[in-house]
Design a protein around this motif. Structure first.
Motif, PDB file in Angstrom:
ATOM      1  N   PRO A 159     -38.395 -14.922  41.300  1.00 23.55           N
ATOM      2  CA  PRO A 159     -37.198 -14.898  42.150  1.00 23.55           C
ATOM      3  C   PRO A 159     -36.626 -16.303  42.441  1.00 23.55           C
ATOM      4  CG  PRO A 159     -39.172 -14.915  43.428  1.00 23.55           C
ATOM      5  CD  PRO A 159     -39.355 -14.737  41.918  1.00 23.55           C
ATOM      6  N   ALA A 160     -37.320 -17.570  42.026  1.00 26.57           N
ATOM      7  CA  ALA A 160     -36.669 -19.003  42.218  1.00 26.57           C
ATOM      8  C   ALA A 160     -35.687 -19.227  40.954  1.00 26.57           C
ATOM      9  CB  ALA A 160     -37.778 -19.861  42.205  1.00 26.57           C
ATOM     10  N   LEU A 161     -35.747 -18.299  39.904  1.00 33.03           N
ATOM     11  CA  LEU A 161     -34.928 -18.854  38.723  1.00 33.03           C
ATOM     12  C   LEU A 161     -33.762 -17.588  38.626  1.00 33.03           C
ATOM     13  CD1 LEU A 161     -37.856 -18.984  36.027  1.00 33.03           C
ATOM     14  CD2 LEU A 161     -36.636 -20.763  37.333  1.00 33.03           C
ATOM     15  N   ARG A 162     -32.632 -18.214  37.957  1.00 32.89           N
ATOM     16  CA  ARG A 162     -31.422 -17.407  37.888  1.00 32.89           C
ATOM     17  C   ARG A 162     -31.447 -16.613  36.424  1.00 32.89           C
ATOM     18  NH1 ARG A 162     -26.492 -19.855  37.741  1.00 32.89           N
ATOM     19  NH2 ARG A 162     -25.430 -17.909  38.812  1.00 32.89           N
ATOM     20  N   PHE A 163     -30.948 -15.542  36.306  1.00 32.04           N
ATOM     21  CA  PHE A 163     -31.059 -14.596  35.187  1.00 32.04           C
ATOM     22  C   PHE A 163     -29.803 -14.076  34.862  1.00 32.04           C
ATOM     23  CE2 PHE A 163     -35.480 -14.931  36.296  1.00 32.04           C
ATOM     24  CZ  PHE A 163     -36.255 -14.661  35.107  1.00 32.04           C
ATOM     25  N   ALA A 164     -29.474 -14.092  33.541  1.00 29.18           N
ATOM     26  CA  ALA A 164     -28.120 -13.314  33.236  1.00 29.18           C
ATOM     27  C   ALA A 164     -28.290 -12.183  32.374  1.00 29.18           C
ATOM     28  CB  ALA A 164     -27.283 -14.655  32.632  1.00 29.18           C
ATOM     29  N   MET A 165     -27.449 -11.290  32.366  1.00 26.50           N
ATOM     30  CA  MET A 165     -27.432 -10.243  31.465  1.00 26.50           C
ATOM     31  C   MET A 165     -25.909  -9.565  31.158  1.00 26.50           C
ATOM     32  SD  MET A 165     -29.213  -6.918  33.807  1.00 26.50           S
ATOM     33  CE  MET A 165     -29.208  -6.005  32.141  1.00 26.50           C
ATOM     34  N   ARG A 166     -25.924  -9.280  29.931  1.00 26.51           N
ATOM     35  CA  ARG A 166     -24.718  -8.500  29.445  1.00 26.51           C
ATOM     36  C   ARG A 166     -25.038  -7.218  28.915  1.00 26.51           C
ATOM     37  NH1 ARG A 166     -19.866  -6.659  29.726  1.00 26.51           N
ATOM     38  NH2 ARG A 166     -18.829  -6.188  27.596  1.00 26.51           N
ATOM     39  N   GLY A 167     -24.772  -6.443  29.639  1.00 26.24           N
ATOM     40  CA  GLY A 167     -25.082  -4.744  29.449  1.00 26.24           C
ATOM     41  C   GLY A 167     -23.622  -4.218  28.966  1.00 26.24           C
ATOM     42  N   SER A 168     -23.750  -3.798  27.547  1.00 30.54           N
ATOM     43  CA  SER A 168     -22.268  -3.012  27.165  1.00 30.54           C
ATOM     44  C   SER A 168     -22.614  -1.547  27.450  1.00 30.54           C
ATOM     45  CB  SER A 168     -22.184  -3.110  25.637  1.00 30.54           C
ATOM     46  OG  SER A 168     -22.195  -4.542  25.425  1.00 30.54           O
ATOM     47  N   PRO A 169     -21.629  -1.109  27.702  1.00 31.12           N
ATOM     48  CA  PRO A 169     -21.685   0.516  28.087  1.00 31.12           C
ATOM     49  C   PRO A 169     -22.155   1.385  27.089  1.00 31.12           C
ATOM     50  CG  PRO A 169     -19.336  -0.069  28.253  1.00 31.12           C
ATOM     51  CD  PRO A 169     -20.125  -1.325  28.109  1.00 31.12           C
ATOM     52  N   SER A 170     -22.844   2.265  27.198  1.00 37.37           N
ATOM     53  CA  SER A 170     -23.324   3.135  26.169  1.00 37.37           C
ATOM     54  C   SER A 170     -22.748   4.574  26.317  1.00 37.37           C
ATOM     55  CB  SER A 170     -24.815   3.302  26.139  1.00 37.37           C
ATOM     56  OG  SER A 170     -25.305   4.226  25.065  1.00 37.37           O
ATOM     57  N   PRO A 171     -21.877   5.318  25.383  1.00 33.70           N
ATOM     58  CA  PRO A 171     -21.383   6.375  25.764  1.00 33.70           C
ATOM     59  C   PRO A 171     -22.173   7.580  26.143  1.00 33.70           C
ATOM     60  CG  PRO A 171     -20.199   5.413  23.764  1.00 33.70           C
ATOM     61  CD  PRO A 171     -21.559   4.666  24.360  1.00 33.70           C
ATOM     62  N   GLY A 172     -22.000   8.120  27.331  1.00 36.50           N
ATOM     63  CA  GLY A 172     -22.837   9.498  27.524  1.00 36.50           C
ATOM     64  C   GLY A 172     -23.874   8.996  28.381  1.00 36.50           C
ATOM     65  N   ARG A 186     -29.775  -5.207  43.419  1.00 41.39           N
ATOM     66  CA  ARG A 186     -31.179  -5.448  44.393  1.00 41.39           C
ATOM     67  C   ARG A 186     -31.794  -6.668  43.963  1.00 41.39           C
ATOM     68  NH1 ARG A 186     -31.786   0.175  43.867  1.00 41.39           N
ATOM     69  NH2 ARG A 186     -33.565  -0.082  42.690  1.00 41.39           N
ATOM     70  N   THR A 187     -31.691  -6.784  42.641  1.00 35.84           N
ATOM     71  CA  THR A 187     -32.432  -7.998  42.114  1.00 35.84           C
ATOM     72  C   THR A 187     -31.398  -9.308  42.086  1.00 35.84           C
ATOM     73  OG1 THR A 187     -33.557  -6.578  40.688  1.00 35.84           O
ATOM     74  CG2 THR A 187     -33.797  -9.035  40.135  1.00 35.84           C
ATOM     75  N   THR A 188     -31.457  -9.823  43.291  1.00 43.54           N
ATOM     76  CA  THR A 188     -30.193 -10.929  43.567  1.00 43.54           C
ATOM     77  C   THR A 188     -30.147 -12.081  42.733  1.00 43.54           C
ATOM     78  OG1 THR A 188     -31.827 -11.869  45.091  1.00 43.54           O
ATOM     79  CG2 THR A 188     -30.090 -10.005  45.852  1.00 43.54           C
ATOM     80  N   ASN A 189     -31.149 -12.275  41.965  1.00 43.31           N
ATOM     81  CA  ASN A 189     -31.093 -13.336  40.843  1.00 43.31           C
ATOM     82  C   ASN A 189     -30.701 -13.145  39.585  1.00 43.31           C
ATOM     83  OD1 ASN A 189     -33.611 -12.171  40.621  1.00 43.31           O
ATOM     84  ND2 ASN A 189     -34.620 -13.955  39.888  1.00 43.31           N
ATOM     85  N   VAL A 190     -30.075 -12.025  39.321  1.00 47.10           N
ATOM     86  CA  VAL A 190     -29.644 -11.546  37.998  1.00 47.10           C
ATOM     87  C   VAL A 190     -28.114 -11.624  38.096  1.00 47.10           C
ATOM     88  CG1 VAL A 190     -29.686  -9.987  36.179  1.00 47.10           C
ATOM     89  CG2 VAL A 190     -31.613 -10.579  37.658  1.00 47.10           C
ATOM     90  N   VAL A 191     -27.408 -12.299  37.304  1.00 47.22           N
ATOM     91  CA  VAL A 191     -25.991 -12.241  37.178  1.00 47.22           C
ATOM     92  C   VAL A 191     -25.460 -11.411  36.160  1.00 47.22           C
ATOM     93  CG1 VAL A 191     -23.739 -13.732  36.772  1.00 47.22           C
ATOM     94  CG2 VAL A 191     -25.715 -14.557  38.155  1.00 47.22           C
ATOM     95  N   ALA A 192     -24.610 -10.412  36.104  1.00 48.74           N
ATOM     96  CA  ALA A 192     -23.986  -9.745  35.152  1.00 48.74           C
ATOM     97  C   ALA A 192     -22.763 -10.352  34.518  1.00 48.74           C
ATOM     98  CB  ALA A 192     -23.360  -8.318  35.873  1.00 48.74           C
ATOM     99  N   LEU A 193     -22.853 -10.664  33.262  1.00 49.64           N
ATOM    100  CA  LEU A 193     -21.688 -11.324  32.853  1.00 49.64           C
ATOM    101  C   LEU A 193     -20.503 -10.503  32.148  1.00 49.64           C
ATOM    102  CD1 LEU A 193     -24.049 -13.819  30.527  1.00 49.64           C
ATOM    103  CD2 LEU A 193     -22.885 -14.266  32.522  1.00 49.64           C
ATOM    104  N   PRO A 194     -19.242 -11.052  32.107  1.00 46.98           N
ATOM    105  CA  PRO A 194     -18.386  -9.985  31.610  1.00 46.98           C
ATOM    106  C   PRO A 194     -18.306 -10.090  30.067  1.00 46.98           C
ATOM    107  CG  PRO A 194     -17.315 -12.185  32.200  1.00 46.98           C
ATOM    108  CD  PRO A 194     -19.023 -12.259  32.701  1.00 46.98           C
TER     109      PRO A 194
END
Length: 304
Positions: A159-172, A186-194
């Motif tokens: 929880p003390a670290l910042r994580f990033a993720m870039r999740g592309s949509p998957s059809p269906g 809910r996992t407040t230390n994860v940033v969703a990237l554009p």
């Protein structure tokens, strides 16, 4: 691939084709009809680098065969396209020997067609950013085989670290995407990237110290290699094709038992505390544009 071939002395040029993928109307039927009835209209050797090879194709690349493990309508259509492409092409390029073995199992009558040529990568100078933007990065489709929930569980353990993720949509997979986003919120230390441009990706790779993959079935996973050639440490499941691509002794690669959170936490902790180092020359040699270009040239000469 075009630049790699040109670098090896091949007089190669792009041949853009109209794509209907993602269209509300004809997104599946359009490409299928084109694949069945249309050709390329050029006298030169044709290498189709996407899956829907038309009539008259000489070389085709198969990047992934995960849809053969899935059962959605779109994936069944992809399977049909792949079978037609393999049947039509004079040679079929796959990106690893592991995928070649998988394709041979799926298409035993066409074993002599397959050739292993990795995806090419430019090897930039090792120039890391002094200030990391995040402790780790995850990039992939929101699909079951990518297992984004495991990455979110990893982030929750630190929880003390910042994580990033870039999740592309998957059809269906709308329900899965919503579930992943709810967990991420809910996992407040994860940033969703554009969505990122090539320049933004390059900057991100140079600043993030670790890229984590949580795949359970993978084709090549280009983001991992894009990051690795820039000096990013990789935390990878001990599955193919990762073991073949990087080797268990490669610099900057840390292994964990696939699907096991405790093992992932241990591997990430090891990577997080390890000093940065240049990527392994042996790995870079496999994917450099010059090496891939020479293999492409040899393949084209073989059938020309």
């Amino acid at each position: 691939m075009l630049d790699a071939a040109r670098g090896a002395g091949v007089d190669a040029y792009p041949l853009p084709l109209v794509s209907h993928y993602g269209s509300r109307v004809g997104g599946l039927i359009g490409p299928g009809l084109q694949q069945i009835f249309r050709g390329y209209g050029v006298p030169d050797l044709v290498h189709q680098t996407s899956i829907a090879a038309r009539r008259g194709v000489d070389v085709a690349t198969v990047h992934d065969i995960y849809p053969f493990q899935d059962h959605r309508l779109a994936d069944r259509f992809f399977v049909w396209q792949t079978r037609l492409t393999v049947r039509r092409a004079r040679r079929v390029v796959v990106t690893t020997d592991w995928m070649r073995r998988e394709c041979t199992r799926l298409f035993p009558h066409y074993e002599e067609k397959f050739r292993t040529i990795a995806l090419p990568h430019e090897i930039p100078p090792w120039n890391r950013s002094a200030e990391p933007s995040y402790a780790a990065l995850w990039i992939g489709r929101i699909a079951p085989n990518k297992d984004p929930e495991l990455y979110l569980s990893l982030a929750a353990a630190f929880p003390a670290l910042r994580f990033a993720m870039r999740g592309s949509p998957s059809p269906g997979r709308d329900a899965l995407a919503r579930a992943v986003e709810a967990t991420r919120a809910r996992t407040t230390n994860v940033v969703a990237l554009p969505q990122l441009s090539e320049a933004q990706k390059d900057e991100l790779y140079r600043s993030v110290p670790i890229l984590v993959s949580t795949s359970t079935y993978e084709g090549f996973h280009t983001p991992a290699m894009e990051a690795y050639v820039r000096g990013v440490k990789l935390v990878l499941p001990s599955i193919e094709p990762y073991v073949e691509l990087y080797g268990k002794q490669a610099a900057n690669v840390f292994w964990y038992t696939s699907k096991e959170l405790r093992s992932l936490i241990s591997a990430f902790g090891e990577a997080h505390s390890a000093p940065g180092a240049p990527p392994s020359p042996e790995v870079l040699a496999k994917v450099s544009s010059s090496a891939v270009g020479e293999k492409l040239r040899a393949l084209y000469e073989e059938i020309a």
